[in-house]
Every structure is written in structure tokens, then in C-alpha cells.
Enzyme design. Structure first.
Site, PDB file in Angstrom:
ATOM      1  N   ASP A 114       0.832  -1.190   0.000  1.00 20.16           N
ATOM      2  CA  ASP A 114       0.000   0.000   0.000  1.00 20.16           C
ATOM      3  C   ASP A 114       0.876   1.253   0.000  1.00 20.16           C
ATOM      4  O   ASP A 114       1.904   1.304   0.677  1.00 20.16           O
ATOM      5  CB  ASP A 114      -0.898  -0.031   1.244  1.00 20.16           C
ATOM      6  CG  ASP A 114      -2.004   0.997   1.197  1.00 20.16           C
ATOM      7  OD1 ASP A 114      -2.708   1.055   0.172  1.00 20.16           O
ATOM      8  OD2 ASP A 114      -2.171   1.744   2.178  1.00 20.16           O
ATOM      9  N   GLU A 170       1.098  -0.621  -5.261  1.00 16.07           N
ATOM     10  CA  GLU A 170      -0.044   0.315  -5.267  1.00 16.07           C
ATOM     11  C   GLU A 170       0.535   1.681  -5.620  1.00 16.07           C
ATOM     12  O   GLU A 170       0.963   2.438  -4.745  1.00 16.07           O
ATOM     13  CB  GLU A 170      -0.742   0.302  -3.906  1.00 16.07           C
ATOM     14  CG  GLU A 170      -2.083   1.038  -3.893  1.00 16.07           C
ATOM     15  CD  GLU A 170      -1.947   2.507  -3.547  1.00 16.07           C
ATOM     16  OE1 GLU A 170      -2.015   3.339  -4.492  1.00 16.07           O
ATOM     17  OE2 GLU A 170      -1.783   2.835  -2.359  1.00 16.07           O
ATOM     18  N   ASP A 174     -11.119   1.187  -0.864  1.00 22.36           N
ATOM     19  CA  ASP A 174     -11.211   2.616  -0.547  1.00 22.36           C
ATOM     20  C   ASP A 174     -12.180   3.370  -1.445  1.00 22.36           C
ATOM     21  O   ASP A 174     -12.494   4.534  -1.175  1.00 22.36           O
ATOM     22  CB  ASP A 174      -9.832   3.272  -0.655  1.00 22.36           C
ATOM     23  CG  ASP A 174      -8.996   3.076   0.604  1.00 22.36           C
ATOM     24  OD1 ASP A 174      -9.577   2.813   1.672  1.00 22.36           O
ATOM     25  OD2 ASP A 174      -7.762   3.187   0.509  1.00 22.36           O
TER      26      ASP A 174
END
Length: 494
Positions: A294, A341, A394
Site C-alpha cells: 500500500d 499500489e 477505498d
């Protein structure tokens, strides 16, 4: 990565009794459904113990597993519990996770299982437990951290007595003896977690399903890692953060996002040849088959906000460890099964590192249809080395996102796809676009496969409360949906 596709669903969102999805029978059922749909990837969120706000991205440890995912049914099967041991909690919901209720329920259940283990475990099982404890270098610190945290009514470690905050050897020794049983309890829960997780992972492999894990770039301040290794973070002499993580103001947020995680002292990490990160990723690679990192761009440059500030307005960009970090990791691991990501404020250096390391990046279809035919997330712009998503944990669901598109952008999407069906039809059209694309991997949140609306959203970034709660109902995944996914996956050779 071979050409394949998969579903994004965190284990906590699985169906089943006792208030939260677990690694129990429904997880095996889901692996079977993935196999039936010809999906070869199961993407999850971080498996670590959740802390403030119940977010998997604000965890109490970068190595431990989340005890709330331990299956009560499997504890009964394995003789740790009987049905009589399970308290009745009428408020346990099957439609969403009530974390406080689940925690209260599990505290009772796990305590009974631990007492059974202490009384009745065979020599063979105690030896297996002992081997587990010796193998995992992080376990003693984590168990002591959790035991002290329980002892201080779950307060953050920076509010503990000074000697404990600073890990004075005498204080550590004193509390290790005082809370010996409590430490054993938390070690036992980790033993159970990894027993159940490793068995589930092995079953998934038999079904030709491989797991994509998720590794947050930052650690929560109130975590065993920061308490145990404060020298690796930007803390002052009082062990408080000097600067914290976030992202700058943009068109979505005038104040930016202040995440609040302490930033790394990258020079200290470098002087130790990134040992902590190597151990962290080693554990991640053992837990899952692939690891999505992430906020990957934070290794190239990261946004640094004064800890005293309440917004991200006064932050600044600082240099991360860059390519040297990954080259050091490569010396240990060789080719790493990492997905980057790479969304947000990317730079040429991000692309250079991805190319040098062979890491695939990400594309989000929901964000592609702004009327710009050159948008990098449109399928005709893809190359093979990407993972395409309709949406992520998200984002809103694809159905909700489509409904919120402006008339102009809806028209562009319809023209691009050549379809003008209902909103739910357009969700399936985007699923088809992802499957048909040249991207090596296509991943779909389960909410999109079910064409659910905003009520099924998993997370709204930078908000606390009502997140991470959504759960799948078994009846929602109908035979028709399974057949449709299998057929489309076959057509596009995934």
C-alpha cells in the site's frame, strides 16, 4: 504473473455465525466458490490485529494475525471448546461487523479455549506450540505488549508508566513475570491464528486459488513495533512522533489527509541494512502468495507533516530510500511477488523502480471515465504488467460510482463500451472490460460481482466509524452469478 483474475474480499466480510467472518467453514466455502468461478486469486486486506478505528491499516503489529478471524467452529472441532462454552450474544449481527460486540464475545470464548489448552493439551500439541513460539522472533515482544495493554485498560503505550514506555529492563522483566499467564494467552491466540490460516491457505492452493495479501507501508504509533523499536521511527526524546504521514491537499480535500502514522527514520533503517523490513516482508511472503504494498510511492518520496498540526496543509515532500531499498531486499529474496499500489502522486522514479524490480502496478476502472480518451486507466492504454480493478476497498462500489457520474461522463462510458444498459448492466460491462483487457490480472471487489450500491461500501478514507463492517450473505452469491463469472473468465482466457 500469469493471465488470471480474482475477487477482493477480506475474511472479516465472509458470512457465518458469531458476528464476523473468520477462517472457518465459510472461508473454505468461499475458496470453493472461487474455484467454481475459475478465479485464481483471492485478494484480502491486511491480516494484522486491528487497533484504533478497527482499520486493518492501523494495526497493533506488523507480524501478528488478527485473533478476531479465528474460527469458533474450528475451535469446537479441535476440542478447545464445546457448544456449551459459547455465550449467547443476541446483538451479534450477520449483516455487518459490530467490532465491540465481537471483541466482548471473543474475549470470553478465547479465555475458555486457552484454559482448555493449558489443562488438556497433549505433549505433542505442547511441543508444536513451543516450536511455534521459538520460530517467531516477534512473538515475545508482541505478547508482552498486548498483556501490558490489557493490564492498562487498552491505553496507548505512550500513556504507560515511564519505565514501561522506555522499556527499562527491570520494568520489562517485572511485567514479564507479573503477566506471564497473559503473555501466554496472547501467544496461544497467535498459535491458533496461524494454524487456521496455514490450513486455509493450503486448501486454497488445492483449489488453484492463490492469495494476494496487503502490506501497509506505515505502522500505527500504538503498536508493538513502534514500542519495541522506537529508534526506527521519527520520534523525539519523549518517544512522541516528530512528523507523521499523510498526503497533501488536492481537489478532493482542501486540508489533505493526515494519517498520523509515525514516519520511518530511513537513515537508521539503511544503517541496519533494512533488517526490520526484510523480516516484515519475509513474514508477509510466508503468509500470502503475493503482497500488494500500500502507498508504494512512499518508498520514493513521502509526505511529511508536523505532528502538532491537525491538517496536512503544512506538510512537505521528503526523499524515501528509493531503488537502493529494493535492491537490498532483492539480495535476500530474489524476485519478489509484489504488487505496487502506485496510485496518487506518482513520479518517474516510481516507474523506474517498478520496471527495474518487475513489479506490476494498478489501474482502477472506476476512475477512468472522466471524458478524457487519454486517461491512463482506460483499457486501451494498458500493458500486460498491471493489475486492473473495477474498484478497491477505498472506493465506492462500481454501481454507486456509475450512478454518481455526470451525464457527460456516463455518455462517454457508454460510447467507450458500446453499451447503454441499466446501471447494473454497466457494472458487468466494466467487469467484462477488465477481463478482456491485456492486463495480466483482473480483480473485482465482491460488492461489484453482486452489483451492490453504496450501502455495501467497505471504507471511506480519512473517516472513523461505520467502516470495515460490510459482510457477504451466502445467498447473495447465486448460482447464476457463479456461472456468469465462470463463463466470462473462460471467454477471456483467464
Amino acid at each position: 504473473m500469469q493471465r488470471c483474475s480474482g475477487i477482493l474480499l477480506h475474511p472479516s466480510s465472509l458470512p457465518g455465525p458469531y458476528g464476523i467472518g473468520t477462517m472457518g467453514p465459510e472461508a473454505y466455502w468461499f475458496a470453493d466458490q472461487l474455484h467454481e468461478m475459475k478465479q485464481q486469486r483471492w485478494q484480502i486486506l491486511p491480516l494484522y490485529p486491528t487497533g484504533y478505528g478497527d482499520s486493518p491499516y492501523q494495526s497493533l503489529s506488523a507480524f501478528a494475525g488478527n485473533p478476531l478471524l479465528i474460527s469458533v467452529e474450528l475451535l469446537i472441532r479441535d476440542g478447545y471448546l464445546t457448544l456449551k462454552d459459547i455465550p449467547r450474544f443476541p446483538t451479534l449481527s450477520s449483516s455487518k461487523v459490530d467490532f465491540e460486540c465481537v471483541k466482548a464475545h471473543r474475549n470470553i470464548v478465547f479465555s475458555k479455549a486457552f484454559n482448555t489448552f493449558q489443562r488438556e493439551a497433549s505433549i505433542k500439541e505442547k511441543q508444536a506450540y513451543s516450536r511455534f513460539c521459538k520460530k517467531n522472533h516477534w512473538l515475545n515482544d508482541y505478547a508482552l505488549f498486548m498483556a501490558i495493554k490489557d493490564h492498562h485498560h487498552l491505553k496507548a503505550w505512550n500513556t504507560w508508566p515511564k519505565a514501561l514506555r522506555e522499556r527499562d529492563p527491570e520494568a520489562i522483566n517485572k511485567y514479564s513475570l507479573l503477566l506471564k499467564k497473559e503473555c501466554e494467552y496472547h501467544s496461544f491466540l497467535q498459535y491458533l491464528f496461524f494454524q487456521q490460516w496455514n490450513a486455509l491457505k493450503e486448501y486454497c492452493h488445492k483449489q488453484n486459488v492463490y492469495i494476494i495479501g496487503d502490506n501497509p507501508i506505515y505502522e500505527a504509533y500504538d503498536s508493538a513495533d513502534v514500542w519495541t523499536h522506537p529508534e526506527l521511527f521519527q520520534l523525539n526524546k519523549k518517544l512522541l512522533p516528530v512528523r507523521v504521514a499523510g498526503v497533501p491537499p488536492d481537489c478532493f480535500s482542501a486540508d489533505g489527509q493526515r494519517w498520523g502514522n509515525p514516519l520511518y527514520d530511513w537513515e537508521k533503517h539503511k544503517s541496519e541494512h533494512y533488517h526490520w523490513w526484510i523480516e516484515n516482508l519475509r513474514a508477509s511472503f510466508e503468509m500470502t502468495d503475493y503482497v500488494r504494498i500500500d502507498h508504494f510511492i512512499g518508498f520514493v518520496r513521502y509526505y511529511s507533516i508536523p505532528a502538532k498540526d491537525r491538517t496536512a496543509r503544512n506538510g512537505r515532500w521528503e526523499q524515501g530510500p528509493g531503488l537502493h531499498f529494493f535492491e537490498t531486499l532483492q539480495q535476500t529474496f530474489g524476485q519478489m511477488p509484489i504488487i505496487a499500489e502506485d496510485l496518487g502522486a506518482t513520479t518517474p522514479e516510481v516507474y523506474r523502480i517498478k520496471e527495474a524490480m518487475g513489479f506490476p502496478g494498478m489501474k482502477i476502472l472506476q476512475e477512468a471515465f472522466d471524458g478524457n480518451p487519454s486517461h491512463p486507466f482506460l483499457p486501451h492504454q494498458y500493458t500486460k504488467d498491471f493489475v486492473v480493478y473495477t474498484g478497491t476497498h477505498d472506493t465506492n462500489t462500481t454501481l454507486a460510482s456509475y450512478r454518481k457520474l455526470s451525464p457527460k461522463n456516463k455518455k462517454f462510458l457508454q460510447a467507450y463500451t458500446g453499451q447503454k444498459g441499466s446501471a447494473k448492466d454497466m457494472v458487468w460491462e466494466l467487469i467484462r472490460q477488465a477481463l478482456a483487457s491485456v492486463a495480466d490480472t483482473a480483480i473485482f471487489p465482491m460488492q461489484d460481482i453482486l452489483t451492490l450500491g453504496e450501502e455495501a461500501r467497505m471504507n471511506i478514507p480519512s473517516t472513523i466509524g461505520n467502516n470495515w463492517e460490510w459482510r457477504l450473505q451466502k445467498k447473495q452469491l447465486s448460482k447464476e452469478i457463479v456461472h456468469r463469472m465462470r463463463e466470462m473468465t473462460t471467454i477471456y482466457n483467464r
